[in-house]
Design a protein around this motif. Structure first.
Motif, PDB file in Angstrom:
ATOM      1  N   GLY A 180      48.293 -29.702  79.603  1.00  0.00           N
ATOM      2  CA  GLY A 180      49.204 -30.035  80.476  1.00  0.00           C
ATOM      3  C   GLY A 180      49.012 -30.232  81.795  1.00  0.00           C
ATOM      4  N   THR A 181      47.637 -29.960  82.258  1.00  0.00           N
ATOM      5  CA  THR A 181      47.106 -30.344  83.363  1.00  0.00           C
ATOM      6  C   THR A 181      45.967 -31.433  83.250  1.00  0.00           C
ATOM      7  OG1 THR A 181      45.781 -28.157  83.202  1.00  0.00           O
ATOM      8  CG2 THR A 181      47.581 -28.055  84.553  1.00  0.00           C
ATOM      9  N   ASN A 182      44.662 -30.872  82.773  1.00  0.00           N
ATOM     10  CA  ASN A 182      43.763 -32.012  82.476  1.00  0.00           C
ATOM     11  C   ASN A 182      44.408 -32.712  81.486  1.00  0.00           C
ATOM     12  OD1 ASN A 182      42.141 -29.153  83.625  1.00  0.00           O
ATOM     13  ND2 ASN A 182      41.511 -31.339  84.389  1.00  0.00           N
ATOM     14  N   ILE A 183      44.811 -32.073  80.243  1.00  0.00           N
ATOM     15  CA  ILE A 183      45.020 -33.059  79.163  1.00  0.00           C
ATOM     16  C   ILE A 183      46.820 -33.059  79.257  1.00  0.00           C
ATOM     17  CG2 ILE A 183      45.431 -32.982  76.555  1.00  0.00           C
ATOM     18  CD1 ILE A 183      42.817 -31.427  76.669  1.00  0.00           C
ATOM     19  N   VAL A 184      47.176 -34.331  79.399  1.00  0.00           N
ATOM     20  CA  VAL A 184      48.264 -34.912  79.299  1.00  0.00           C
ATOM     21  C   VAL A 184      48.721 -35.707  77.993  1.00  0.00           C
ATOM     22  CG1 VAL A 184      48.806 -34.500  81.705  1.00  0.00           C
ATOM     23  CG2 VAL A 184      47.931 -36.910  80.971  1.00  0.00           C
ATOM     24  N   ILE A 185      50.027 -36.147  77.931  1.00  0.00           N
ATOM     25  CA  ILE A 185      50.184 -36.789  76.284  1.00  0.00           C
ATOM     26  C   ILE A 185      51.365 -37.847  76.783  1.00  0.00           C
ATOM     27  CG2 ILE A 185      49.687 -34.669  75.214  1.00  0.00           C
ATOM     28  CD1 ILE A 185      52.828 -34.292  74.457  1.00  0.00           C
ATOM     29  N   THR A 186      51.215 -38.813  75.533  1.00  0.00           N
ATOM     30  CA  THR A 186      52.331 -39.716  75.426  1.00  0.00           C
ATOM     31  C   THR A 186      53.027 -39.427  74.287  1.00  0.00           C
ATOM     32  OG1 THR A 186      51.161 -41.405  74.224  1.00  0.00           O
ATOM     33  CG2 THR A 186      51.032 -41.481  76.642  1.00  0.00           C
ATOM     34  N   THR A 187      54.478 -39.927  74.181  1.00  0.00           N
ATOM     35  CA  THR A 187      55.313 -39.930  72.721  1.00  0.00           C
ATOM     36  C   THR A 187      54.780 -41.188  71.823  1.00  0.00           C
ATOM     37  OG1 THR A 187      56.757 -41.547  73.683  1.00  0.00           O
ATOM     38  CG2 THR A 187      57.074 -39.125  74.315  1.00  0.00           C
ATOM     39  N   SER A 188      53.778 -41.769  71.956  1.00  0.00           N
ATOM     40  CA  SER A 188      53.568 -42.982  71.173  1.00  0.00           C
ATOM     41  C   SER A 188      53.520 -42.507  69.773  1.00  0.00           C
ATOM     42  CB  SER A 188      52.117 -43.551  71.512  1.00  0.00           C
ATOM     43  OG  SER A 188      51.002 -42.633  71.247  1.00  0.00           O
TER      44      SER A 188
END
Length: 325
Positions: free
Chosen positions: A255-263
């Protein structure tokens, strides 16, 4: 843009693929399991920059797309020197396409990750000379993972340039025995998520984010499942640390260093769970073009039960901040 775009929420998409001429041979490991009649359509879309791609963007309200070479790209090249040359070739080709549509397209660099030094040089060139927004790397390179300390110079370069790395799925170097006899599980259905989520956890537990605290790694497909196990990572790591020390709880990096997409995950409950775990500033819209439907992805994010502030963050605000658009 089309009039339908005026009724759409503005969107930016990050996991949207193309192919460089002559790179199709690298993709055989990805495409060999797709029936030829099914593959024909995405194969044509991968080479298109001016027609259907932009038409679908307009209809979906996608103002801007960051393009990336479809996998496994040069991560599948056995010759390190050839990988360097072909990565340069791919990045130069993409820069030419972006130059024709500079307000619609950005680029993720293809990188020869065979050595940290080669990857750093090409990333620097792509960002400083070509104006790319970061890099997309298709997982391991010939079985080597990037938590290895030999890659610290590469991570240092990424942090200095202040651009993110999109860690995209790839086949496992050695297929797990549990998947033997079930080819339907080895790729995008299940195996890729296990492979890519595990690689991201190697970075986390390997201390990469402690050594490079401003680093950003993007995971697609709703974070390859990691957001939903944050609590368990903390709970079990506290019991079984195996000599590993981290500056923060494992969940704090997701949530800080690792962020995500909804793909590739058009599920409102999954979206709400990811936002609940990571916060609304850690989730970004994407499609996974041309392997997923642009229309379905756009309809999904517009109908999801989000308030206007969060919807705009996910659709475009977070990407604008991360990529300084």
């Amino acid at each position: 843009m089309s009039s339908s775009n005026e009724r759409r929420i503005r969107k930016i998409a990050l996991e949207e693929h193309f192919t460089t001429p002559g790179f199709q041979s690298y993709s055989k490991s990805f495409t060999q399991h797709i029936p030829p009649q099914v593959l024909q359509d995405p194969a044509a879309r991968l080479t298109d920059f001016d027609g259907q791609r932009i038409e679908e963007m307009d209809k979906a309200g996608i103002d801007y797309t960051i393009l990336s070479q479809t996998g496994p790209s040069v991560q599948g090249e056995a010759d390190p020197q050839r990988a360097i040359a072909r990565a340069q070739e791919s990045n130069d080709f993409l820069a030419q396409q972006i130059a024709r549509h500079p307000t619609r397209f950005g680029g993720f660099a293809t990188l020869p990750m065979h050595t940290a030094q080669a990857a750093s040089r090409e990333l620097t060139r792509a960002v400083k000379e070509l104006g790319f927004k970061g890099a997309l790397v298709n997982g391991h390179t010939l079985g080597t993972y990037y938590d290895d300390r030999a890659y610290d110079p590469f991570w240092a370069t990424m942090q200095e340039l202040d651009v993110p790395l999109y860690l995209h799925p790839v086949d496992a170097f050695v297929s797990p025995r549990v998947l033997d006899g079930h080819p339907e599980l080895t790729g995008a259905t299940w195996g890729w998520g296990v492979e890519t989520g595990s690689h991201a956890l190697r970075l986390l537990f390997g201390g990469v984010f402690d050594r490079f605290p401003r680093l950003k790694v993007i995971l697609g497909h709703m974070g390859e499942g990691l957001p939903y196990l944050r609590w368990r990572f903390d709970s079990r790591f506290a019991v079984y640390p195996h000599g590993v020390t981290l500056q923060k709880a494992p969940s704090a990096y997701i949530g800080t260093n690792i962020v995500i997409t909804t793909s590739g995950v058009c599920s409102a409950p999954a979206l709400m769970g990811a936002i609940g775990e990571m916060g609304p500033q850690a989730v970004m819209f994407s499609v996974d073009y041309p392997y997923e439907s642009t229309a379905i992805a756009a309809d999904f994010i517009e109908a999801a039960p989000l308030d206007d502030t969060v919807r705009h963050l996910v659709c475009h605000g977070n990407a604008e901040r991360l990529f300084r658009l």
